[in-house]
Design a protein around this motif. Structure first.
Motif, short mmCIF file in Angstrom:
data_model
loop_
_atom_site.label_atom_id
_atom_site.label_comp_id
_atom_site.label_asym_id
_atom_site.label_seq_id
_atom_site.Cartn_x
_atom_site.Cartn_y
_atom_site.Cartn_z
N GLU A 1 -6.69 1.33 -37.37
CA GLU A 1 -5.25 1.11 -37.58
C GLU A 1 -4.62 0.38 -36.39
O GLU A 1 -3.67 -0.38 -36.54
CB GLU A 1 -4.52 2.45 -37.75
N SER A 2 -5.16 0.68 -35.19
CA SER A 2 -4.57 0.07 -33.99
C SER A 2 -5.22 -1.27 -33.65
O SER A 2 -4.92 -1.86 -32.61
CB SER A 2 -4.73 1.01 -32.79
N GLY A 3 -6.12 -1.73 -34.51
CA GLY A 3 -6.73 -3.04 -34.30
C GLY A 3 -7.77 -3.07 -33.20
O GLY A 3 -8.02 -4.11 -32.59
N LEU A 4 -8.37 -1.92 -32.91
CA LEU A 4 -9.40 -1.89 -31.86
C LEU A 4 -10.78 -1.94 -32.50
O LEU A 4 -11.01 -1.36 -33.56
CB LEU A 4 -9.26 -0.62 -31.02
N ASP A 5 -11.69 -2.61 -31.81
CA ASP A 5 -13.06 -2.73 -32.31
C ASP A 5 -13.86 -1.53 -31.84
O ASP A 5 -14.11 -1.35 -30.65
CB ASP A 5 -13.65 -4.04 -31.74
N GLU A 6 -14.31 -0.70 -32.81
CA GLU A 6 -14.98 0.54 -32.40
C GLU A 6 -16.29 0.29 -31.65
O GLU A 6 -16.71 1.11 -30.85
CB GLU A 6 -15.19 1.51 -33.58
N LYS A 7 -16.88 -0.88 -31.87
CA LYS A 7 -18.12 -1.20 -31.15
C LYS A 7 -17.89 -1.29 -29.64
O LYS A 7 -18.72 -0.94 -28.83
CB LYS A 7 -18.71 -2.52 -31.66
N GLU A 8 -16.71 -1.77 -29.29
CA GLU A 8 -16.37 -1.90 -27.86
C GLU A 8 -16.21 -0.53 -27.20
O GLU A 8 -16.29 -0.40 -25.99
CB GLU A 8 -15.03 -2.65 -27.72
N TYR A 9 -15.89 0.46 -28.00
CA TYR A 9 -15.60 1.80 -27.46
C TYR A 9 -16.70 2.79 -27.80
O TYR A 9 -16.47 3.98 -27.87
CB TYR A 9 -14.24 2.29 -27.99
N TRP A 10 -17.92 2.28 -27.98
CA TRP A 10 -19.04 3.13 -28.41
C TRP A 10 -19.23 4.31 -27.48
O TRP A 10 -19.49 5.43 -27.91
CB TRP A 10 -20.33 2.30 -28.50
N TRP A 11 -19.07 4.07 -26.18
CA TRP A 11 -19.26 5.15 -25.21
C TRP A 11 -18.17 6.21 -25.32
O TRP A 11 -18.41 7.39 -25.13
CB TRP A 11 -19.33 4.60 -23.79
N TYR A 12 -16.96 5.77 -25.68
CA TYR A 12 -15.85 6.70 -25.84
C TYR A 12 -16.09 7.57 -27.08
O TYR A 12 -15.85 8.78 -27.06
CB TYR A 12 -14.54 5.92 -25.96
N LEU A 13 -16.61 6.94 -28.14
CA LEU A 13 -16.89 7.68 -29.36
C LEU A 13 -18.04 8.67 -29.13
O LEU A 13 -18.06 9.76 -29.71
CB LEU A 13 -17.23 6.72 -30.50
N ASP A 14 -18.98 8.30 -28.27
CA ASP A 14 -20.09 9.21 -27.92
C ASP A 14 -19.57 10.56 -27.42
O ASP A 14 -20.17 11.60 -27.67
CB ASP A 14 -20.97 8.60 -26.81
N LEU A 15 -18.45 10.53 -26.71
CA LEU A 15 -17.91 11.77 -26.16
C LEU A 15 -17.60 12.77 -27.28
O LEU A 15 -17.69 13.98 -27.10
CB LEU A 15 -16.63 11.52 -25.36
N ARG A 16 -17.22 12.23 -28.45
CA ARG A 16 -16.92 13.09 -29.60
C ARG A 16 -18.19 13.59 -30.26
O ARG A 16 -18.19 14.63 -30.92
CB ARG A 16 -16.09 12.32 -30.62
N LYS A 17 -19.27 12.83 -30.09
CA LYS A 17 -20.53 13.21 -30.76
C LYS A 17 -21.24 14.32 -30.03
O LYS A 17 -21.97 15.10 -30.61
CB LYS A 17 -21.46 12.00 -30.82
N TYR A 18 -21.10 14.34 -28.71
CA TYR A 18 -21.92 15.25 -27.91
C TYR A 18 -21.08 16.32 -27.23
O TYR A 18 -20.81 16.27 -26.03
CB TYR A 18 -22.71 14.45 -26.87
N GLY A 19 -20.64 17.28 -28.03
CA GLY A 19 -19.88 18.40 -27.44
C GLY A 19 -18.47 18.03 -27.09
O GLY A 19 -17.98 18.42 -26.04
#
Ligand code: 4AD
Ligand code: MG
Length: 460
Positions: A403-421
């Motif tokens: 929605e905010s026009g951000l490319d999730e691929k660029e933030y892969w490491w940020y999304l990882d934080l949600r995946k691992y605890g």
């Protein structure tokens, strides 16, 4: 030698003894046979008075010194009961360390802050800026002390970064003077071949990197320079400013607000206690009522209202606003100041803003319309802190990024934080300069930063 601070703080213990001080002349007046110097050695807000007379071998020379000359004074500290200052030095020897030329711009008369801004390299020698920058230093120390006493880890987040923490695009781009690769045919730069292998910018916030450390250390804080290419020429916006950003794990928005309130009260108390002379000066010459206000803040609770409630209050307000208020609009400074100055007369947390006007990383509330955000508004300034509970649901976060026009691929490491605890966590950012404005009553951000960087100003 002694510092002037030691003499003032040691009070009576130095009276009638020989002392040796080194400093700069703030004022000098003399008659044929004696003279007075107000000396400031930088260690203390107040000057110390030096009395000298013809007994000095170099009386003539000393009498002719210009303001801001550096001197070294030996003499006896004598009590001066009833005088403005508790003591003075009867000089037995004055050596000239470095003369000042006669045209030093800061003569005794009071200068406007606007004028002093044009001589940022000399203004630390004025009373006002001597007070401002000592308070700034103490406040920085108080912030570290506050967090370190609570076992928070201090994280140094990058200044040059490839991500846009606020997703607002207000960034200064970083490239080399001579691009490693020439511009492409269309004149654009190919960042994939540039210094960092991608487009980079100066950080707008250390939050996202801070979150990575919160997921390892639980409680962390950053304290460093941040940069915003906002074209806002106001008294509260700078292009380069310092931000304090704590991030706490296993925590929600309530915990976040409690931390923010405790921190602000701690900084205020620390500065009141450790800079009484400076604070007295601000209270007398910059903002009458400052001390009463700060003392009140320390001893009472901050107000907490939702954005929805704030909008109701503002719609019913008798005040004429330049920008009309509707649910969904961002609050302007005039609205923020109305809430804190007219309605509550104290700091106010406004919570649960519409998601459309807030950053992608904020936790979506159950109503699907608002996010678990908080802004702390204070009288005289408006927003001083912005924070939130973070979205930890991976799917919702991805959706918000889209929605905010951000490319999730660029933030892969940020999304990882949600995946691992990815435990619940929250944090906020305190604008350091706005905090100093609040502490001193100084009304322009340019006057609380040693070397201000604002739109169209970069002397240094
Ligand atoms: O509200 P902001 O944009 O929030 C953030 O950057 C979040 N990442 C913070 C967090 O949750 N960790 O900025 C935080 C504060 C503002 O409340 C304001 O005090 C200050 O930073 N600020 C500025 N101060 C001076 N000049 C500017 N251009 C500023 N922009 C923000
Ligand atoms: Mg904000």
């Amino acid at each position: 030698s002694q510092s002037v601070r030691e003499l003032y703080r040691g009070q009576d213990s130095f009276i009638d003894s020989e002392v040796f001080v080194k400093g700069w002349i703030r004022t000098l007046r003399n008659s044929k046979s004696f003279g007075f110097i107000e000396l400031n050695d930088g260690t203390f807000f107040k000057n110390i008075q030096i009395v000298f007379d013809e007994e000095l071998g170099n009386f003539e020379k000393i009498s002719k010194l210009s303001i801001s000359s550096a001197i070294e004074v030996k003499g006896k500290l004598v009590a001066t009961p009833g005088a403005k200052q508790p003591f003075e030095i009867k000089a037995t020897d004055i050596a000239v360390a470095a003369e000042s030329e006669g045209d030093f711009p800061l003569q005794k008369k009071r200068h406007s802050l606007e004028y002093l801004r044009t001589i940022a390299h000399l203004r630390p020698r004025s009373n006002t800026f001597s007070a401002v920058f000592r308070v700034r230093s103490l406040a920085a120390y108080a912030i570290h002390k506050f967090f370190q006493e609570r076992d928070f880890i201090y994280v140094h987040t990058p200044v040059i970064t490839g991500s846009d923490a606020e997703g607002a695009g207000e960034m200064f781009r970083v490239t080399t003077m001579d691009p490693i690769n020439p511009p492409m045919a269309d004149g654009k730069l190919d960042y994939s071949k540039d210094f960092f292998g991608k487009e980079t910018n100066l950080t707008v916030s250390g939050q996202l990197e801070g979150e990575t450390f919160a997921m390892a250390f639980k409680n962390i804080y950053t304290f460093g320079p941040t940069f915003r290419a906002e074209n806002s020429n106001t008294t509260r916006h700078a292009a380069e400013f310092w931000m304090i950003e704590p991030e706490i794990a296993f925590a929600d928005l309530e915990d976040d607000m409690e931390l923010a309130e405790d921190m602000l009260k701690y900084i205020i108390s620390y500065v009141l206690e450790n800079a009484p002379e400076e604070m007295e000066f601000f209270n007398s010459f910059v903002d009458k009522g400052l001390l009463d206000r700060l003392n009140n803040i320390v001893s009472s609770d901050f107000e907490r209202i939702t954005y929805t409630k704030a909008v109701e209050i503002l719609k019913e307000a008798k005040a004429e606003f330049e920008f009309p208020v509707e649910w969904g609009c961002d609050l302007q400074t005039e609205h923020e100041r109305y809430l804190t100055e007219e309605v509550y007369k104290k700091p106010v947390f406004v919570t649960d803003y519409p998601k459309e006007i807030k950053a992608f990383y904020m936790k979506l509330n159950d109503d699907n319309k608002t996010v678990a955000a908080m802004d702390l508004l204070v009288p005289g300034i408006g927003e001083i802190i912005g924070g939130s509970q973070r979205e930890v649901n991976l799917e919702l976060l991805k959706e918000r990024m889209k929605e905010s026009g951000l490319d999730e691929k660029e933030y892969w490491w940020y999304l990882d934080l949600r995946k691992y605890g990815g435990a619940d966590h929250a944090g906020f950012g305190l604008g350091f300069e706005r905090a100093i404005m609040y502490l001193t009553g100084i009304s322009n951000i340019r006057d609380v930063i040693p070397f201000p960087r604002t739109v169209k100003s970069a002397e240094f």
